[in-house]
Write an enzyme that holds these catalytic residues in place. Sequence first.
Site, PDB file in Angstrom:
ATOM      1  N   LYS A  74       6.367  -2.831  11.980  1.00  0.00           N
ATOM      2  CA  LYS A  74       6.316  -3.631  10.752  1.00  0.00           C
ATOM      3  C   LYS A  74       5.107  -3.185   9.949  1.00  0.00           C
ATOM      4  O   LYS A  74       4.006  -3.106  10.505  1.00  0.00           O
ATOM      5  CB  LYS A  74       6.134  -5.127  11.064  1.00  0.00           C
ATOM      6  N   GLU A  75       5.281  -2.915   8.663  1.00  0.00           N
ATOM      7  CA  GLU A  75       4.122  -2.613   7.839  1.00  0.00           C
ATOM      8  C   GLU A  75       3.189  -3.823   7.871  1.00  0.00           C
ATOM      9  O   GLU A  75       3.635  -4.961   7.893  1.00  0.00           O
ATOM     10  CB  GLU A  75       4.548  -2.291   6.402  1.00  0.00           C
ATOM     11  N   PHE A 101      11.077 -15.091  10.986  1.00  0.00           N
ATOM     12  CA  PHE A 101      12.024 -14.750   9.918  1.00  0.00           C
ATOM     13  C   PHE A 101      12.902 -15.926   9.527  1.00  0.00           C
ATOM     14  O   PHE A 101      14.102 -15.780   9.339  1.00  0.00           O
ATOM     15  CB  PHE A 101      12.872 -13.526  10.316  1.00  0.00           C
ATOM     16  N   GLY A 129      12.283 -18.384   0.545  1.00  0.00           N
ATOM     17  CA  GLY A 129      11.352 -17.808  -0.418  1.00  0.00           C
ATOM     18  C   GLY A 129      12.082 -17.140  -1.560  1.00  0.00           C
ATOM     19  O   GLY A 129      13.114 -17.638  -2.024  1.00  0.00           O
ATOM     20  N   CYS A 160      12.486  -1.486   3.620  1.00  0.00           N
ATOM     21  CA  CYS A 160      13.518  -1.337   4.649  1.00  0.00           C
ATOM     22  C   CYS A 160      14.719  -2.266   4.486  1.00  0.00           C
ATOM     23  O   CYS A 160      15.851  -1.791   4.374  1.00  0.00           O
ATOM     24  CB  CYS A 160      12.906  -1.532   6.030  1.00  0.00           C
ATOM     25  N   LYS A 211       4.501  -7.715   1.065  1.00  0.00           N
ATOM     26  CA  LYS A 211       4.002  -8.720   2.009  1.00  0.00           C
ATOM     27  C   LYS A 211       2.500  -8.515   2.203  1.00  0.00           C
ATOM     28  O   LYS A 211       1.967  -7.508   1.742  1.00  0.00           O
ATOM     29  CB  LYS A 211       4.769  -8.666   3.330  1.00  0.00           C
TER      30      LYS A 211
HETATM   31  N1  LIG Z   1       8.068   1.808   6.351  1.00  0.00           N
HETATM   32  C1  LIG Z   1       8.504   1.099   7.378  1.00  0.00           C
HETATM   33  O1  LIG Z   1       8.061  -0.028   7.631  1.00  0.00           O
HETATM   34  C2  LIG Z   1       9.576   1.648   8.284  1.00  0.00           C
HETATM   35  C3  LIG Z   1       9.811   1.022   9.526  1.00  0.00           C
HETATM   36  C4  LIG Z   1      10.784   1.563  10.365  1.00  0.00           C
HETATM   37  C5  LIG Z   1      11.537   2.652   9.952  1.00  0.00           C
HETATM   38  N2  LIG Z   1      11.305   3.217   8.731  1.00  0.00           N
HETATM   39  C6  LIG Z   1      12.100   4.388   8.331  1.00  0.00           C
HETATM   40  O2  LIG Z   1      11.294   5.554   8.535  1.00  0.00           O
HETATM   41  C7  LIG Z   1      11.578   6.525   7.527  1.00  0.00           C
HETATM   42  C8  LIG Z   1      10.296   6.893   6.793  1.00  0.00           C
HETATM   43  O3  LIG Z   1       9.837   5.745   6.097  1.00  0.00           O
HETATM   44  P1  LIG Z   1       8.384   5.682   5.438  1.00  0.00           P
HETATM   45  O4  LIG Z   1       8.220   4.302   4.945  1.00  0.00           O
HETATM   46  O5  LIG Z   1       7.394   6.251   6.389  1.00  0.00           O
HETATM   47  O6  LIG Z   1       8.597   6.705   4.207  1.00  0.00           O
HETATM   48  P2  LIG Z   1       7.484   7.319   3.234  1.00  0.00           P
HETATM   49  O7  LIG Z   1       8.163   7.544   1.955  1.00  0.00           O
HETATM   50  O8  LIG Z   1       6.233   6.513   3.316  1.00  0.00           O
HETATM   51  O9  LIG Z   1       7.150   8.738   3.904  1.00  0.00           O
HETATM   52  C9  LIG Z   1       8.026   9.821   3.951  1.00  0.00           C
HETATM   53  C10 LIG Z   1       7.203  11.110   3.842  1.00  0.00           C
HETATM   54  O10 LIG Z   1       8.053  12.223   4.114  1.00  0.00           O
HETATM   55  C11 LIG Z   1       7.663  13.291   3.267  1.00  0.00           C
HETATM   56  N3  LIG Z   1       8.766  14.263   3.239  1.00  0.00           N
HETATM   57  C12 LIG Z   1       9.957  14.162   2.624  1.00  0.00           C
HETATM   58  N4  LIG Z   1      10.724  15.254   2.886  1.00  0.00           N
HETATM   59  C13 LIG Z   1       9.993  16.041   3.704  1.00  0.00           C
HETATM   60  C14 LIG Z   1      10.237  17.297   4.340  1.00  0.00           C
HETATM   61  N5  LIG Z   1      11.400  17.945   4.209  1.00  0.00           N
HETATM   62  N6  LIG Z   1       9.260  17.834   5.099  1.00  0.00           N
HETATM   63  C15 LIG Z   1       8.075  17.191   5.248  1.00  0.00           C
HETATM   64  N7  LIG Z   1       7.807  15.994   4.689  1.00  0.00           N
HETATM   65  C16 LIG Z   1       8.747  15.427   3.925  1.00  0.00           C
HETATM   66  C17 LIG Z   1       7.320  12.619   1.965  1.00  0.00           C
HETATM   67  O11 LIG Z   1       6.500  13.426   1.160  1.00  0.00           O
HETATM   68  C18 LIG Z   1       6.621  11.342   2.451  1.00  0.00           C
HETATM   69  O12 LIG Z   1       5.221  11.539   2.567  1.00  0.00           O
HETATM   70  C19 LIG Z   1      12.663   5.902   6.639  1.00  0.00           C
HETATM   71  O13 LIG Z   1      13.928   6.322   7.092  1.00  0.00           O
HETATM   72  C20 LIG Z   1      12.486   4.422   6.871  1.00  0.00           C
HETATM   73  O14 LIG Z   1      13.676   3.705   6.662  1.00  0.00           O
HETATM   74  C21 LIG Z   1      10.334   2.750   7.898  1.00  0.00           C
END
Ligand SMILES: NC(=O)c1ccc[n+]([C@@H]2O[C@H](COP(=O)([O-])OP(=O)(O)OC[C@H]3O[C@@H](n4cnc5c(N)ncnc54)[C@H](O)[C@@H]3O)[C@@H](O)[C@H]2O)c1
Length: 439
Positions: A157-158, A255, A259, A266, A327
């Site tokens: 979770k962020e 959850f 709100g 996500c 959040k």
């Molecule tokens: N953020 C969350 O809370 C969270 C939680 C669980 C799962 N996820 C999943 O994890 C994945 C990533 O989410 P995030 O929030 O970290 O995304 P984000 O956008 O913060 O980070 C993605 C990064 O990947 C880089 N990137 C894109 N294409 C690339 C490539 N070909 N080679 C190298 N780097 C590349 C981008 O420049 C970016 O820095 C998503 O599928 C998301 O759904 C996110």
Amino acid sequence: MKVTIIGTGYVGLVTGACLADVGHEVLCIDLDQGKVDRLNRGEIPIHEPGLERVVQRNQADGRLSFSISPSEGTAFGEVLIIAVGTPPEEDGSADLSHVLAAAREIGRHLERYTVIVDKSTVPVGTGDLVEQAIAEELAQRRSTVEFSVVSNPEFLKEGAAVEDFQKPDRIILGTGERRAEQVMRELYAPFQRNHDRVLVMSRRSAELTKYAANAMLATRISFMNELANLAETLGGDIEEVRKGIGSDSRIGYSFLYAGTGYGGSCFPKDVKAILHSARTAGLPLRLLDAVEAVNEGQKLVLVRKALKHFGGTLRGKRFALWGLAFKPDTDDMREAPSRTILEALWAEGATVQAYDPLAMNECRRIYGNRRDLVLTASPMEAVVGVDALFIATEAKPYRAPNFSDMLATMNSPVIFDGRNLYEPAALQKLGFAYFGVGR
Ligand SMILES: NC(=O)c1ccc[n+]([C@@H]2O[C@H](COP(=O)([O-])OP(=O)(O)OC[C@H]3O[C@@H](n4cnc5c(N)ncnc54)[C@H](O)[C@@H]3O)[C@@H](O)[C@H]2O)c1
């Protein structure tokens, strides 16, 4: 072990830093040269509690480094973890272009058996597409090098990402290959000293599990929002109802808050993506369709209340907004409720004075300089001279503000509280017109 992370965002950076922290050697790759430069200078591009310390410690110890080179990344790791973004397409489906581009880069450079891990949230069957993309690139080079593709969805979770990664409820490994499972168990062994948290399942089940988890949590939120609207109509208080049902151990408190609807990077995209997958497969999901529709309706609940209170127009009014990130404890504004509120208030002709403990730079980056947005240095500065205050997150600085100072400084003492932070009777007694959700 040597590990490469491809995609150094919220998930990739936390994963890389936490894996380095238990002794693995980690190289994080990103396309974004600016991001990699900042990381190499010791700057952390996102806000996540505790992350800066873990990154800097492991950088200093030489276990964590950053690069933009896909060939270097592919050569480095015994395990390559794909953690790139999967944003929504126009039709709601997940955009897999970054995942497949990463897979192709791997295929172009792979020289020995490697486990390729999909940590991005991806639709069921994406593991097959990743496998195919790598195989095609290998075939072009007439390479017979072997590889395995494992699904390992992320549940952090962020706002609590480092802790979630270090103490996961479960580690899901989607693979039918013993060899790949062994490598993954070794990777995660340091996080399992207390008890085994690994659940091994088919790759497709692992991919579906991630969507199922987010869809379930989104369902709880929409369920509570729909009941909140009913409580307002029938004359109940959703906060009392929440405690009444959350105390049931079969239900629990998490959850269960009414709100302004779910937001963030996500839930909205993942609910849309699973709905799209189901429609494409000829099996529409009626329940999740309703979850999404309720959420869409809920996003503007505070603005509707404001329009009603101010007699149908907000033109020329000045409002405060507390909470810009989706959040507390993050600076992430992707699909944040604040954005819907800001844009609706601007569309109505109002000016907004906004404050957030962490997301001011992100807000500036998204909206730039505009006359109808004033970013303030404190929550109290945001309420000076306003016709009403909107609250979009439950960040700590808003939990117990100085109400007498607010009464003295606001133009009119009106609060539209999207997080139900205060007791309505107490606020009314102080002299506020107070509107929560479902009370
Ligand atoms: N953020 C969350 O809370 C969270 C939680 C669980 C799962 N996820 C999943 O994890 C994945 C990533 O989410 P995030 O929030 O970290 O995304 P984000 O956008 O913060 O980070 C993605 C990064 O990947 C880089 N990137 C894109 N294409 C690339 C490539 N070909 N080679 C190298 N780097 C590349 C981008 O420049 C970016 O820095 C998503 O599928 C998301 O759904 C996110």
